[in-house]
Design an enzyme around this catalytic site. Structure first.
Site, PDB file in Angstrom:
ATOM      1  N   SER A 277      43.272  43.289  32.582  1.00 39.70           N
ATOM      2  CA  SER A 277      44.321  44.203  33.249  1.00 39.70           C
ATOM      3  C   SER A 277      44.716  45.090  32.286  1.00 39.70           C
ATOM      4  CB  SER A 277      46.052  43.279  33.277  1.00 39.70           C
ATOM      5  OG  SER A 277      46.738  44.046  33.962  1.00 39.70           O
TER       6      SER A 277
ATOM      7  N   ASP B 262      43.719  44.620  45.140  1.00 43.22           N
ATOM      8  CA  ASP B 262      45.031  44.278  44.064  1.00 43.22           C
ATOM      9  C   ASP B 262      45.227  45.557  44.000  1.00 43.22           C
ATOM     10  OD1 ASP B 262      45.680  43.776  41.265  1.00 43.22           O
ATOM     11  OD2 ASP B 262      43.726  43.771  40.590  1.00 43.22           O
TER      12      ASP B 262
ATOM     13  N   HIS C 223      45.682  39.905  40.984  1.00 45.11           N
ATOM     14  CA  HIS C 223      45.467  40.136  39.736  1.00 45.11           C
ATOM     15  C   HIS C 223      44.806  39.049  39.070  1.00 45.11           C
ATOM     16  CE1 HIS C 223      45.657  43.578  37.328  1.00 45.11           C
ATOM     17  NE2 HIS C 223      46.730  43.235  36.505  1.00 45.11           N
TER      18      HIS C 223
END
Length: 528
Positions: free
Chosen positions: A210, A430, A459
């Protein structure tokens, strides 16, 4: 981009003023930089990670003044045990604002033992986070229920939400004004090099999820010769930092919410809400309207309901729990079901207050935001018409940046031709970091390899149960091998099957399973 929530898991954007340029790449440590003392590791085992060790290192608050005021960075480590030692592997769960101390144990225990044994797996709390000091906490209780409805139906309602955002920004300036000028990704990336020097390692291996992908790419831009291996999972679009990236999320999360409704419809036998996905989605919005008028259990209003269901956009393993509460309210007006799902998936605790403070501090400082509130309003109205699930919720989450007390920097371009091959992994659906960001990062990092999970919507996709993806990760960490293909992606893996409904009693109890996916997503949190 992180929002911490109290998930039950088994392991436990306009600023006035002139733009200032971010510091440029640094090829070597300045001669004036004092040597970094080696960390003093002490055992800090947990039931899940019995070999975990902890330490702290000191870093300059302002890297341009290395002998000035110091901060501390909290570290964790699972030490290597093999004769072959490949150096430190720094792991980061994202955010900005996510604590990484538990990531060391998770990654070390999730990788094949033969591979993990060759690395010192290092977790860390970035500056301002968790056990690092000073830790930011601008306005405790900012997310306490019941908040105003995120979707403004009048000027007064919009003004109420703006006032809340402005109050948060003002509180940050009053409480942490001496630290906010140094809360940015470039400074955090330079902290990584302090950690490298403290570990007495010529190079780093880095594995980020991320926001951690952006942090890793910035470190690689600043110190390309110090990167040995670079793994980026669920990739931030380096061209969208940060306002445009958040607008892109609005569309993508709405798509994931529709996917959730379609799954509920497909499993009508379990939930009894009908077989038409559009009708199921309409029932969810009727539920939202109900709790906007009368919060469920006096706790879950419209904004809290959005917070509770947002995690389903990050990880479909939560869908059975969310669906059970959804069905219980729609069919039986069971307010307690919504309260429980909110407390388990949406409520913000003290670590969440800290995470949000760091999130805003970094995102508001990293890049410029629209100068006029009318831009925020017009963009939100325009997108909300097509993607109503979380557009306004996301607007208010980032709105402190419209009045941030510190002027923004310019994002550092991450284009890089000096790196060894990097491994990039991305799911096509995602929502938190949409697919186009990984393609952009792949193009910017010359020689990188892109592995795609086709049809996947989660994710954070490695070390969460997909053997195909983990095979590429393992090969790369073993000897640097990356796949090479001729198309946009160098390799494609099929997505994991969708979850199956759970027995109602288990789902209603919110007893989240101990799968790799649930353990990972409990660490990653939300709003990457």
């Amino acid at each position: 981009m992180t929002k911490r929530a109290g998930i039950l898991v088994a392991v436990g954007a306009t600023v006035a003023g002139l733009l200032t340029a971010a510091p440029g790449p640094a090829a070597a440590t300045p001669a004036s930089t004092p040597p970094a003392p080696k960390p003093k590791w002490t055992d800090c085992p947990t039931e899940s990670y019995p070999t975990l060790q902890c330490a702290k290192v000191r870093a300059p608050l302002d890297h341009r003044r290395p002998s000035g005021r110091q901060i501390t960075l909290a570290l964790s480590r699972v030490p290597h045990t093999a004769k072959t030692f490949q150096g430190p592997l720094l792991v980061n769960p994202g955010g900005p604002g996510g604590s990484g101390l538990s990531m060391a144990g998770f990654v070390a225990s999730s990788l094949p033992k033969k591979v993990a044994a060759q690395y010192d797996v290092i977790g860390f709390d970035p500056r301002g986070v968790g056990r690092s000091t000073p830790a930011l906490n601008c306005l405790p209780g900012h997310f306490d229920p019941v908040r105003p409805d995120s979707v403004p139906t009048s000027y007064r309602a919009e003004r109420t939400n703006r006032d809340r955002a402005e109050s948060f920004a003002r509180a940050c300036g009053e409480k942490h004004g001496d630290v906010l000028p140094y809360m940015d990704t470039v400074s955090a990336a330079k902290d990584l090099d302090v950690i490298r020097r403290a570990l007495d390692s010529r190079q780093l291996n880095y594995f980020g999820y991320s926001y951690g992908t952006y942090l890793g790419a910035v470190y690689a831009k600043l110190f390309p010769e110090r990167v040995r291996r670079l793994v980026l999972d669920s990739v931030v679009d380096p061209d969208g930092v940060w306002y445009e990236g958040n607008l892109g999320q609005d569309y993508a999360f709405d798509d994931r919410h529709k996917a959730f409704a379609a799954w509920v419809a497909k499993n009508d036998a379990a939930y009894g809400l009908g077989t038409d996905p559009a009708a199921v989605e309409a029932a969810w919005y009727r539920m939202r309207a109900d709790v906007a008028r009368k919060p469920a259990g006096g706790t879950v209003g419209a904004s809290e309901l959005e917070d509770a269901f947002l995690p389903g956009g990050y990880y479909n393993g939560y869908w059975p729990y969310l669906a059970e509460a959804f069905a219980a309210y729609v069919k039986d007006r069971d307010a307690e079901a919504l309260v429980e799902v909110y407390e388990n998936f949406g409520a913000v605790d003290a670590s969440g207050d800290n995470g949000y403070s760091v999130y805003t501090a970094v995102q508001c400082r990293d890049a410029g935001w629209p100068e006029h509130w009318s831009t925020w309003r017009n963009d939100s109205r325009r997108i909300h018409r097509k993607a109503p699930f979380m557009t306004w919720n996301n607007t208010w989450y980032n709105a402190p940046c419209a009045n941030w007390p510190v002027p923004p920097l310019r994002p550092l371009p991450v284009n890089n031709r000096q790196l060894p091959p990097a491994l990039i992994l991305q799911a096509t659906d995602d929502a938190a970091t949409p697919y186009g960001g990984a393609v952009s990062m792949h193009r910017k990092l010359k020689g990188s390899s892109l592995v795609v999970e086709e049809g996947g919507g989660n994710h954070g996709i490695t070390l969460s149960g997909n053997d195909c993806l983990d095979k590429h990760l393992t090969a790369y960490l073993t000897d640097g091998t990356v796949p090479r293909g001729r198309g946009e992606a160098d390799a494609v893996c099929a997505a994991l099957p969708e979850p199956k409904p759970l027995p109602a009693q288990k789902a209603a109890a919110q007893s989240v399973d101990n799968s790799k996916g649930s353990r990972l997503h409990g660490l990653l949190g939300f709003r990457p």
